[in-house]
Scaffold this motif. Structure first.
Motif, PDB file in Angstrom:
ATOM      1  N   LEU A 134      -1.697  -1.361  -4.716  1.00 60.49           N
ATOM      2  CA  LEU A 134      -2.856  -1.849  -4.067  1.00 60.49           C
ATOM      3  C   LEU A 134      -3.560  -3.172  -4.350  1.00 60.49           C
ATOM      4  O   LEU A 134      -4.128  -3.647  -3.371  1.00 60.49           O
ATOM      5  N   LYS A 137      -8.697   2.503  -2.813  1.00 62.03           N
ATOM      6  CA  LYS A 137      -7.816   3.353  -3.512  1.00 62.03           C
ATOM      7  C   LYS A 137      -7.482   2.906  -4.859  1.00 62.03           C
ATOM      8  O   LYS A 137      -7.571   3.587  -5.630  1.00 62.03           O
ATOM      9  N   TYR A 138      -8.132   1.675  -4.977  1.00 58.34           N
ATOM     10  CA  TYR A 138      -7.601   0.946  -6.125  1.00 58.34           C
ATOM     11  C   TYR A 138      -8.829   1.639  -7.207  1.00 58.34           C
ATOM     12  O   TYR A 138      -8.337   2.243  -8.915  1.00 58.34           O
ATOM     13  N   GLU A 172       0.644  -1.076   0.018  1.00 56.46           N
ATOM     14  CA  GLU A 172       0.022   0.201  -0.604  1.00 56.46           C
ATOM     15  C   GLU A 172       0.846   1.182   0.075  1.00 56.46           C
ATOM     16  O   GLU A 172       0.116   2.739   0.056  1.00 56.46           O
ATOM     17  N   THR A 208     -12.705  10.718  -7.791  1.00 59.65           N
ATOM     18  CA  THR A 208     -11.271  11.439  -8.888  1.00 59.65           C
ATOM     19  C   THR A 208     -11.273  12.127  -9.710  1.00 59.65           C
ATOM     20  O   THR A 208     -10.067  13.171  -9.397  1.00 59.65           O
ATOM     21  N   ARG A 228     -10.742   3.823  -7.319  1.00 61.71           N
ATOM     22  CA  ARG A 228     -10.277   5.735  -7.932  1.00 61.71           C
ATOM     23  C   ARG A 228      -8.956   5.689  -8.489  1.00 61.71           C
ATOM     24  O   ARG A 228      -9.491   6.615  -9.067  1.00 61.71           O
ATOM     25  N   LYS A 281     -10.558   0.102   2.793  1.00 60.82           N
ATOM     26  CA  LYS A 281      -9.711   1.331   2.121  1.00 60.82           C
ATOM     27  C   LYS A 281      -9.087   1.168   1.097  1.00 60.82           C
ATOM     28  O   LYS A 281      -8.706   1.522   0.338  1.00 60.82           O
TER      29      LYS A 281
END
Length: 265
Positions: free
Chosen positions: A177, A192-193, A158, A227, A195, A188
């Protein structure tokens, strides 16, 4: 609140350059501040003869230089090299000095890969992304299943993604990620991935990837909106306006300087 310290000792005519993070140190107080704040960076890149000579020649601390040289020659722990520096100028109070010594000792008994990860995290803080990625990569290449646990290596992946993203290498960041998510199934990290995918995938490839991982379409849409909002905010920022106004040759020269700073060992 910012911290201020009164420098009681001489200021060097020539600074000590800490190559690992690319900064100059001008006084023993600045050196103490750096060491206190960057305990995981206290390795051979700073604990060496060069620093001993600088303290002796530039600051006139010859007695301290001899003490530190003996610590090097005896190959003692980092505390034998570092603690005399703090004691020389009284930078820390008694309780603070005890806390720092305990922290220093704790770091030395931590597993090597834990120290490596923390060092890499500090390098990211200084914007030295390439050096940080090298440290993260070493950890992953020699990892031993069960030694530090899945959670540790997922965290390495990460943080590695964050370093890649700050270099605008979004595809590599996404791979890291996904590796982290595959190991730990962290929501979480999954968000992120989602996004980051729109930042490098064309729409058709993006949709194919969502299908491939059986993504929740509502969540994916929400992350994509996030994003887009972040990108719009970035484009409207003062930095973006300055970037647009900057002449191309100047921009390229600045990018070159930043790249050298990030890749310097």
């Amino acid at each position: 609140m910012a911290e201020y310290y009164l420098c009681r000792t001489a200021r060097a005519r020539h600074p000590y350059y800490i190559e690992s993070v690319g900064i100059n140190i001008w006084s023993i107080e600045e050196l103490c501040y750096y060491m206190r704040e960057n305990v995981y960076l206290l390795d051979e890149t700073i604990l060496n003869v060069k620093l001993c000579d600088w303290l002796g020649q530039e600051l006139g601390l010859e007695k301290l230089r001899r003490v530190m040289m003996r610590a090097l020659e005896s190959q003692g722990g980092a505390e034998e090299f570092v603690m005399p520096i703090f004691q020389e100028c009284g930078y820390l109070t008694g309780p603070e000095l005890s806390w720092f010594h305990e922290k220093l000792m704790q770091v030395q008994i931590e597993p090597r890969d834990v120290r490596k990860k923390m060092k890499a995290d500090y390098l990211v803080k200084y914007g030295l992304y390439v050096s940080a990625l090298e440290e993260y990569d070493k950890i992953l290449k020699r990892r031993s299943p069960g030694r530090l646990g899945i959670q540790f290596y997922a965290a390495v992946c990460e943080n590695m993604a964050a370093a890649y993203a700050r270099m605008f290498r979004f595809e590599e960041a996404a791979d890291c990620l996904w590796a982290s998510y595959s190991a730990l199934k962290s929501r979480k990290v999954y968000e992120k991935y989602l996004r980051i995918l729109p930042l490098f995938l064309p729409e058709r490839k993006y949709q194919e990837r969502l299908e491939e991982i059986r993504a929740d379409r509502d969540l994916a849409a929400a992350m994509k909106e996030d994003t887009a909002a972040i990108l719009q905010e970035a484009q409207q920022s003062d930095f973006a306006k300055e970037w647009a106004q900057e002449e191309t040759p100047q921009r390229l020269e600045r990018l070159k300087r930043e790249y050298i700073a990030c890749t310097k060992n």
